[in-house]
Scaffold this motif. Sequence first.
Motif, PDB file in Angstrom:
ATOM      1  N   LEU A  90       1.020  -0.996  -0.043  1.00 13.56           N
ATOM      2  CA  LEU A  90      -0.048  -0.048  -0.055  1.00 13.56           C
ATOM      3  C   LEU A  90       0.653   1.244  -0.014  1.00 13.56           C
ATOM      4  CD1 LEU A  90      -3.047   0.115   0.086  1.00 13.56           C
ATOM      5  CD2 LEU A  90      -2.786   0.447   2.459  1.00 13.56           C
ATOM      6  N   MET A  93       2.612   1.734  -3.218  1.00 12.50           N
ATOM      7  CA  MET A  93       1.474   2.375  -4.191  1.00 12.50           C
ATOM      8  C   MET A  93       1.242   3.926  -3.990  1.00 12.50           C
ATOM      9  SD  MET A  93      -1.143  -0.932  -4.435  1.00 12.50           S
ATOM     10  CE  MET A  93      -2.312  -0.315  -5.703  1.00 12.50           C
ATOM     11  N   ILE A  94       1.320   4.358  -3.010  1.00 12.92           N
ATOM     12  CA  ILE A  94       0.944   5.612  -2.448  1.00 12.92           C
ATOM     13  C   ILE A  94       2.163   6.645  -2.691  1.00 12.92           C
ATOM     14  CG2 ILE A  94       0.583   7.186  -0.469  1.00 12.92           C
ATOM     15  CD1 ILE A  94      -1.028   5.131   0.804  1.00 12.92           C
ATOM     16  N   GLU A  96       4.326   5.780  -5.009  1.00  6.92           N
ATOM     17  CA  GLU A  96       4.533   5.890  -6.288  1.00  6.92           C
ATOM     18  C   GLU A  96       3.759   6.785  -7.254  1.00  6.92           C
ATOM     19  OE1 GLU A  96       4.231   2.051  -8.344  1.00  6.92           O
ATOM     20  OE2 GLU A  96       5.145   2.741 -10.238  1.00  6.92           O
ATOM     21  N   ARG A  97       2.574   6.976  -6.533  1.00  5.00           N
ATOM     22  CA  ARG A  97       1.495   8.118  -7.103  1.00  5.00           C
ATOM     23  C   ARG A  97       1.735   9.324  -6.750  1.00  5.00           C
ATOM     24  NH1 ARG A  97      -2.825   6.582 -10.734  1.00  5.00           N
ATOM     25  NH2 ARG A  97      -3.646   8.653 -11.129  1.00  5.00           N
TER      26      ARG A  97
ATOM     27  N   ALA B  28      -7.448  -0.151  -3.361  1.00  4.25           N
ATOM     28  CA  ALA B  28      -6.063   0.767  -3.683  1.00  4.25           C
ATOM     29  C   ALA B  28      -5.618   0.692  -5.094  1.00  4.25           C
ATOM     30  CB  ALA B  28      -4.887   0.437  -3.096  1.00  4.25           C
ATOM     31  N   ASP B  29      -5.903  -0.752  -5.613  1.00  2.14           N
ATOM     32  CA  ASP B  29      -5.442  -1.022  -7.206  1.00  2.14           C
ATOM     33  C   ASP B  29      -6.196  -0.248  -8.143  1.00  2.14           C
ATOM     34  OD1 ASP B  29      -3.398  -2.159  -8.378  1.00  2.14           O
ATOM     35  OD2 ASP B  29      -4.591  -3.857  -9.138  1.00  2.14           O
ATOM     36  N   ILE B  32      -5.677   4.209  -6.478  1.00  2.00           N
ATOM     37  CA  ILE B  32      -4.005   4.777  -6.202  1.00  2.00           C
ATOM     38  C   ILE B  32      -3.412   4.382  -7.578  1.00  2.00           C
ATOM     39  CG2 ILE B  32      -2.214   5.116  -4.962  1.00  2.00           C
ATOM     40  CD1 ILE B  32      -3.880   4.415  -2.353  1.00  2.00           C
ATOM     41  N   GLY B  33      -3.586   2.797  -7.945  1.00  2.00           N
ATOM     42  CA  GLY B  33      -2.821   2.197  -8.741  1.00  2.00           C
ATOM     43  C   GLY B  33      -3.446   2.147 -10.107  1.00  2.00           C
ATOM     44  N   ASN B  34      -4.269   2.996 -10.220  1.00  2.00           N
ATOM     45  CA  ASN B  34      -5.066   2.959 -11.668  1.00  2.00           C
ATOM     46  C   ASN B  34      -4.447   3.992 -12.583  1.00  2.00           C
ATOM     47  OD1 ASN B  34      -6.539   2.924 -13.795  1.00  2.00           O
ATOM     48  ND2 ASN B  34      -8.462   3.064 -12.936  1.00  2.00           N
ATOM     49  N   TYR B  35      -3.663   3.905 -13.443  1.00  2.00           N
ATOM     50  CA  TYR B  35      -2.975   4.866 -14.147  1.00  2.00           C
ATOM     51  C   TYR B  35      -3.604   5.095 -15.640  1.00  2.00           C
ATOM     52  CZ  TYR B  35       0.832   4.985 -10.875  1.00  2.00           C
ATOM     53  OH  TYR B  35       1.523   5.207  -9.522  1.00  2.00           O
ATOM     54  N   GLY B  53       0.997   1.626 -15.595  1.00  2.00           N
ATOM     55  CA  GLY B  53       1.068   1.338 -14.502  1.00  2.00           C
ATOM     56  C   GLY B  53       2.050  -0.007 -14.058  1.00  2.00           C
TER      57      GLY B  53
END
Lengths: 193, 369
Positions: A90, A93-94, A96-97, B28-29, B32-35, B53
């Motif tokens: 988690l 991911m944060i 990276e974003r 989250a995927d 946050i993880g969705n590009y 991503g």
Amino acid sequence: MNTGIYPVAIFFAAIFTNNILLTNYLGMCSFLSVSRELKTSLGLGAAVTFVMSTTSLLNWVVYHYILIPLELDYLRFIVFIIVIAAFVQLVEMIIERTSEILYAALGIFLPLITVNCAILGVSLFMVIRNYSLLSSFAYGLGSGIGWTLAILAMAGIRQKLAGARVPKGLEGAGITLIITGMMALAFMGFTGI
Amino acid sequence: MFPISTFLISIGAISVLSAFLAILMVLADATIGNYGEAKITINKDKELEVKGGRPLLGTLMDEGIFIPSACGGRGSCGLCKVKLVSGAGQYLPTELPWLSEEEKGENIRLSCQLKVKNDISIQLPEELFNIKEFRAGVAGIRDLTHDIKEITLELLAPEEISFKAGQFIQLKVPEYELTDVPVYRAYSLASVPGSKIRIELEIRLVPNGICTTYVHKYLKEGDEITFNGPYGEFYLRDSEKDIVFIAGGSGMAPIKSILLDMAEKEVKRKTSYFFGARSGRDLFLLDEMKELEAKLLNFSFIPALSEPQAEDNWDGESGFVTDVLARYLSSKDNLEAYLCGSPGMIEACLRVLAERDVPEELIYYDKFG
């Protein structure tokens, strides 16, 4: 013992006398593979420190408020691993974003240490030694810093070593393990202070 | 004995915890993880719509483009290097140990570490997704000299070929008098890469050579032939250095392709082309070279005859191409060299170039046997 000073003592012990890498020999795989350069070692060390201190807190809460009331403390190995993995994922991911710089400096190392045994080790020791929440955090933070200290020292030595003539059979991991042993001996000196 | 409830509680607790974390990860995927969708532009002409991503290596693999990699994307082999043209962020520390200063200057990245988060443009060696088997019809056969023929092929399937000037293909020779099994022989493409449907080869007759005999004695216009490619690292490097081409015989082919390509792209680098032949009857494409001298600003063609005959009325350079080379080059020149010819000629030229302090890494040649 004075509860006010106790976490501080744990913090310093975790860095020097009880260094998780040099006394428990935990977290060796990333230590061996990433200790080639000072800069990357520092990044990995920072990531380990961050993850150790935060997951020790998280796992302390999970252990004392979920596992103990349900009498499930024998499940702590599995639960700790799941919590660490999910949390690290988690956070990665944060980061990276949100921040490219932080990701390059720290985030990229997170997947490497999800399954690092030193991280799990810290959570388990904290249970065995019956630390309080504050002590656990101090222990996690100290262990992370201690691990960073060890890998930085190793990276420094290995950078010097790049110009040395190491016997063929000892190149890479071999010589690194020998040096780690010597460093562990040196760190034993702290016990006497 | 544990009561049954202990098992149920433990199973339930683990399930709830795992489910909670799993849902958290899925959420989250998706957020946050969705590009979203990203576009990968390859070599400026190919565009792929991909899901963002993920690392570039795997993303390309799903599209059928395979970057060589030995470790499977863990960043521990350093093979999956890709040249980035634009679009991605800074270097990650996991890439740095594998890249030299020079590569960093050229924006080379490790494709297993570089994630596709937005539209990016990359440059891949054509051969990575380009090596194919082609069928082609023989559109023309022309004598260049007494022993060199120019073969023009028109592609049937696939209908187009993309290659870099200087690369070669492998021609398939079917079974015939001299061979019981099909054999493959490498020949440089002599035509300009701009011509994608029609290619030219220059093939010198080698006595009893399986492929050359086939081409010279059996192949007719209208025949169908198979080849695969393109291959090879023999192409013009992008630099500011002066260029020296050295060729002999059918070694003309790739050099001609490169020169035609330079003319199309209006390259202005100082270029000398030393071509070695025995006598006047071994020289060819002189008109084309003259035309190129007119088109290319700084180009001079320097043919050298080792045994000029009386009837040649030769007023150009005489002697072996190496001797002529030694006369023309000085060690102060800042140049890179491209060689194509017999192994003997290449050996001799390498010695001269070494004497003139041309660094080994700036000398390019294909090792054809």
